[in-house]
Structures are given as C-alpha cells and as structure tokens.
Design a protein around this motif. Structure first.
Motif, PDB file in Angstrom:
ATOM      1  N   VAL A  54     -19.094  80.827  -1.432  1.00 39.95           N
ATOM      2  CA  VAL A  54     -17.734  81.288  -1.207  1.00 39.95           C
ATOM      3  C   VAL A  54     -17.552  81.473   0.298  1.00 39.95           C
ATOM      4  O   VAL A  54     -18.358  82.144   0.946  1.00 39.95           O
ATOM      5  N   GLY A  58     -12.575  83.267   2.564  1.00 43.25           N
ATOM      6  CA  GLY A  58     -11.945  83.047   1.260  1.00 43.25           C
ATOM      7  C   GLY A  58     -11.036  81.836   1.197  1.00 43.25           C
ATOM      8  O   GLY A  58     -10.341  81.631   0.212  1.00 43.25           O
ATOM      9  N   LYS A  59     -11.042  80.994   2.219  1.00 45.54           N
ATOM     10  CA  LYS A  59     -10.165  79.828   2.268  1.00 45.54           C
ATOM     11  C   LYS A  59     -10.928  78.574   1.836  1.00 45.54           C
ATOM     12  O   LYS A  59     -12.013  78.310   2.332  1.00 45.54           O
ATOM     13  N   LYS A 148     -12.927  74.697  -4.438  1.00 46.10           N
ATOM     14  CA  LYS A 148     -13.290  75.833  -5.286  1.00 46.10           C
ATOM     15  C   LYS A 148     -13.934  75.351  -6.590  1.00 46.10           C
ATOM     16  O   LYS A 148     -14.872  75.958  -7.090  1.00 46.10           O
TER      17      LYS A 148
END
Length: 166
Positions: A54, A58-59, A148
C-alpha cells in the motif's frame, strides 16, 4: 510397469497438446499452477499473485482502457493478427506494468517497460497466432501492475475458418 509408464507419457503428451485450446481459463490459476510445477516449494504458498505494498500516500494508479475486449472477426487459420489496446493512467500515481502474459503461447503481449505517469496514456500490443486453431476462440492477457487490484485482464476473440482443401 512398462504399460503404466507408457500410459503416463501418453497422458502427459495429450495434456500438453490440448492445453493451448482451453477457453475461458482463469489466468491467475494457470500462472500459479505453472509456477508451482516449476518450483515445488511454491506449492505451500497461497494461490494469489503478489500485490504491491500500500503506498504511503494512499494514492494508486488506475488503468483505464478504451476497450477491454477486441474481436478480430472472421480470420483464416494461420493468420497472425495484432491489436493495440490503448489505456490511460487515470489514477494519482505512476503506473508500473511488471508483466503481461497470454493465456497460451499463441497470444503474445508487448507492454510499456517504463512507468506511465498519472494522466498519460500507453498501449499494449497483442499478437495472436491462429495456426492450428479453428472456430470461435477467446484468449486473455493478464497484466500484472501496481494498481489497487494488482492486475487487469483484457481479451481477444476471433472466428477462425479452416481453408477448404481442393
């Protein structure tokens, strides 16, 4: 004993010659089973492809395709059509593609080896060799990347006609 060995060899050859003709195969399982077969120690590991860590901020990058499936239509057996899937990184981080694999050796992808910055576009060229194939065929390309989800699947389709012999 000799009969049993011959039977095992025939079964293995049959499996190898028909493996490329399977339709709608789950690419992750095929890839992982291949890795496991090559490295027995991989058997004990969970059956998932590695995802990136991750990001600290958080992008993530987002891989957005103009189309995720291409139909070559009707082609002749032996034709080798190609198609370029265009995509854009609509996320907030650089997109890195680490690998792209076709569902069999007849489907060969070429992908960008350098990161695609947020807002930029790229192409994945897919070549398909229809030699020895016939009828409706669907093949997939699994793209391993730092989104993601960790991967993206695109598809090609074709109706392969066998030339009539005179």
């Amino acid at each position: 004993m000799k009969k049993r060995m011959n039977l095992m060899v025939v079964a293995a050859l049959l499996l190898l010659t028909t493996a490329c003709k399977k339709e709608n195969v789950n690419d992750k399982e095929v890839l992982l089973d291949t890795i496991s077969a090559q490295r027995p120690e991989a058997e004990a590991k969970p059956k998932t492809l590695p995802n990136y860590q991750v990001p600290a901020d958080g992008k993530y990058p987002v891989m957005t395709f103009e189309e995720e499936e291409h139909d070559f239509g009707t082609i002749q057996q032996g034709d080798k059509p190609t198609y370029e899937f265009e995509f854009k990184n609509t996320g907030e981080a650089d997109l890195t593609i680490t690998a792209a694999r076709g569902s069999c050796g007849c489907t060969v992808p070429e992908y960008p080896k350098t990161p695609i910055k947020a807002g930029e576009s790229g192409k994945i060229k897919v070549s398909f060799d229809s030699k020895g194939k016939s009828g409706e065929t669907t093949k997939t390309v699994t793209i391993m990347c730092n989104t993601k989800e960790g991967n993206k699947i695109i598809k090609i389709k074709a109706n392969i006609e066998v030339p009539k012999k005179n």
